[in-house]
Design a protein around this motif. Structure first.
Motif, mmCIF file in Angstrom:
data_model
loop_
_atom_site.group_PDB
_atom_site.id
_atom_site.type_symbol
_atom_site.label_atom_id
_atom_site.label_comp_id
_atom_site.label_asym_id
_atom_site.label_seq_id
_atom_site.Cartn_x
_atom_site.Cartn_y
_atom_site.Cartn_z
ATOM 1 N N GLN A 56 1.119 0.953 7.829
ATOM 2 C CA GLN A 56 -0.318 1.123 8.050
ATOM 3 C C GLN A 56 -1.100 -0.065 7.503
ATOM 4 O OE1 GLN A 56 -1.554 3.609 9.931
ATOM 5 N NE2 GLN A 56 0.588 4.157 10.164
ATOM 6 N N PHE A 57 -0.725 -0.520 6.325
ATOM 7 C CA PHE A 57 -1.414 -1.634 5.679
ATOM 8 C C PHE A 57 -1.292 -2.905 6.530
ATOM 9 C CE2 PHE A 57 -1.891 -5.152 2.716
ATOM 10 C CZ PHE A 57 -2.973 -4.752 1.950
ATOM 11 N N GLU A 58 -0.088 -3.185 7.003
ATOM 12 C CA GLU A 58 0.156 -4.397 7.790
ATOM 13 C C GLU A 58 -0.546 -4.359 9.148
ATOM 14 O OE1 GLU A 58 4.398 -4.718 7.860
ATOM 15 O OE2 GLU A 58 4.491 -5.163 5.711
ATOM 16 N N ARG A 59 -0.804 -3.194 9.658
ATOM 17 C CA ARG A 59 -1.448 -3.050 10.949
ATOM 18 C C ARG A 59 -2.966 -3.191 10.862
ATOM 19 N NH1 ARG A 59 -3.434 1.331 13.747
ATOM 20 N NH2 ARG A 59 -3.348 2.924 12.179
ATOM 21 N N MET A 60 -3.524 -3.092 9.669
ATOM 22 C CA MET A 60 -4.970 -3.185 9.470
ATOM 23 C C MET A 60 -5.447 -4.628 9.582
ATOM 24 S SD MET A 60 -6.153 -0.194 8.817
ATOM 25 C CE MET A 60 -5.067 1.138 9.223
ATOM 26 N N HIS A 61 -6.648 -4.800 10.109
ATOM 27 C CA HIS A 61 -7.278 -6.119 10.147
ATOM 28 C C HIS A 61 -8.569 -6.034 9.358
ATOM 29 C CE1 HIS A 61 -8.813 -9.941 11.492
ATOM 30 N NE2 HIS A 61 -9.959 -9.326 11.781
ATOM 31 N N CYS A 62 -8.737 -6.954 8.408
ATOM 32 C CA CYS A 62 -9.938 -6.977 7.586
ATOM 33 C C CYS A 62 -10.228 -8.422 7.219
ATOM 34 C CB CYS A 62 -9.732 -6.127 6.334
ATOM 35 S SG CYS A 62 -11.182 -6.064 5.267
ATOM 36 N N ASP A 63 -11.423 -8.890 7.526
ATOM 37 C CA ASP A 63 -11.812 -10.263 7.205
ATOM 38 C C ASP A 63 -12.218 -10.429 5.744
ATOM 39 O OD1 ASP A 63 -11.348 -11.224 9.766
ATOM 40 O OD2 ASP A 63 -13.397 -10.765 10.426
ATOM 41 N N ASN A 64 -12.494 -9.334 5.061
ATOM 42 C CA ASN A 64 -12.964 -9.424 3.690
ATOM 43 C C ASN A 64 -11.921 -8.879 2.712
ATOM 44 O OD1 ASN A 64 -15.597 -10.542 4.310
ATOM 45 N ND2 ASN A 64 -16.022 -8.567 5.264
ATOM 46 N N TYR A 65 -12.142 -7.684 2.207
ATOM 47 C CA TYR A 65 -11.227 -7.085 1.234
ATOM 48 C C TYR A 65 -10.750 -5.737 1.766
ATOM 49 C CZ TYR A 65 -9.307 -5.238 -3.078
ATOM 50 O OH TYR A 65 -8.468 -4.706 -4.018
ATOM 51 N N LEU A 66 -9.445 -5.565 1.841
ATOM 52 C CA LEU A 66 -8.852 -4.309 2.277
ATOM 53 C C LEU A 66 -8.491 -3.487 1.043
ATOM 54 C CD1 LEU A 66 -7.876 -2.621 4.693
ATOM 55 C CD2 LEU A 66 -5.668 -3.773 4.474
ATOM 56 N N CYS A 67 -9.171 -2.362 0.892
ATOM 57 C CA CYS A 67 -8.921 -1.495 -0.270
ATOM 58 C C CYS A 67 -7.494 -0.966 -0.195
ATOM 59 C CB CYS A 67 -9.900 -0.331 -0.288
ATOM 60 S SG CYS A 67 -11.627 -0.832 -0.303
ATOM 61 N N PRO A 68 -6.694 -1.182 -1.236
ATOM 62 C CA PRO A 68 -5.281 -0.801 -1.170
ATOM 63 C C PRO A 68 -5.030 0.699 -1.123
ATOM 64 C CG PRO A 68 -5.833 -1.647 -3.340
ATOM 65 C CD PRO A 68 -7.041 -1.838 -2.483
ATOM 66 N N ASP A 69 -5.932 1.507 -1.662
ATOM 67 C CA ASP A 69 -5.660 2.946 -1.689
ATOM 68 C C ASP A 69 -6.291 3.712 -0.538
ATOM 69 O OD1 ASP A 69 -8.162 2.440 -2.726
ATOM 70 O OD2 ASP A 69 -7.984 3.797 -4.415
ATOM 71 N N THR A 70 -7.390 3.222 0.034
ATOM 72 C CA THR A 70 -8.042 3.926 1.138
ATOM 73 C C THR A 70 -7.960 3.167 2.456
ATOM 74 O OG1 THR A 70 -10.164 2.908 0.624
ATOM 75 C CG2 THR A 70 -9.688 5.068 -0.396
ATOM 76 N N LEU A 71 -7.503 1.920 2.419
ATOM 77 C CA LEU A 71 -7.419 1.039 3.577
ATOM 78 C C LEU A 71 -8.784 0.827 4.241
ATOM 79 C CD1 LEU A 71 -4.032 2.169 5.166
ATOM 80 C CD2 LEU A 71 -4.464 0.356 3.501
ATOM 81 N N ALA A 72 -9.844 0.913 3.442
ATOM 82 C CA ALA A 72 -11.195 0.623 3.927
ATOM 83 C C ALA A 72 -11.432 -0.884 3.830
ATOM 84 C CB ALA A 72 -12.229 1.369 3.089
#
Length: 123
Positions: A56-72
């Motif tokens: 799930q983490f690797e599939r996320m795209h975030c230009d800023n900061y990806l929260c490690p526990d909520t993936l926000a």
């Protein structure tokens, strides 16, 4: 032809339902229903490794900061939401991060008081 006296039919129906209930009880006790093995579909436990989370983490795209526990995806780490906001209070730390603390307690602000005590080294 229909019988004129319905009493024997009522008694027969009542006895049949009692017998069904009795044997139905034993079927339930031994995991069978109606003489057939009942297959109950139960959800499987999640695996004990972190592969699902990593995928799930690797599939996320975030230009800023990806929260490690909520993936926000947020601009700064201290903007990360708590995973369970109805049950946790969010506090920002001095180093630009945040912590989530269980609300708990019987008074409003109890978690905040405990965080302040911990910051002062009194807890």
């Amino acid at each position: 032809m229909y019988p004129h006296n319905p009493f024997p039919l009522i008694v027969l129906a009542l006895l049949a339902s009692v017998a069904q209930a009795q044997f139905g009880f034993f079927d339930q006790m031994f995991g069978q229903q109606g003489g057939q093995q009942q297959q109950q579909q139960r959800p499987q436990n999640v695996p004990s490794d972190s592969s699902f989370y990593q995928a799930q983490f690797e599939r996320m795209h975030c230009d800023n900061y990806l929260c490690p526990d909520t993936l926000a995806c947020v601009h700064f780490p201290h903007h990360c939401p708590c995973a369970w906001p109805n049950h946790e209070d969010k506090f920002e730390t001095g180093d630009g991060h945040r912590i989530c603390v269980s609300k708990g307690g019987f008074r409003a602000g109890e978690a905040s008081r405990k965080v302040e005590l911990a910051r002062k080294g009194l807890l």
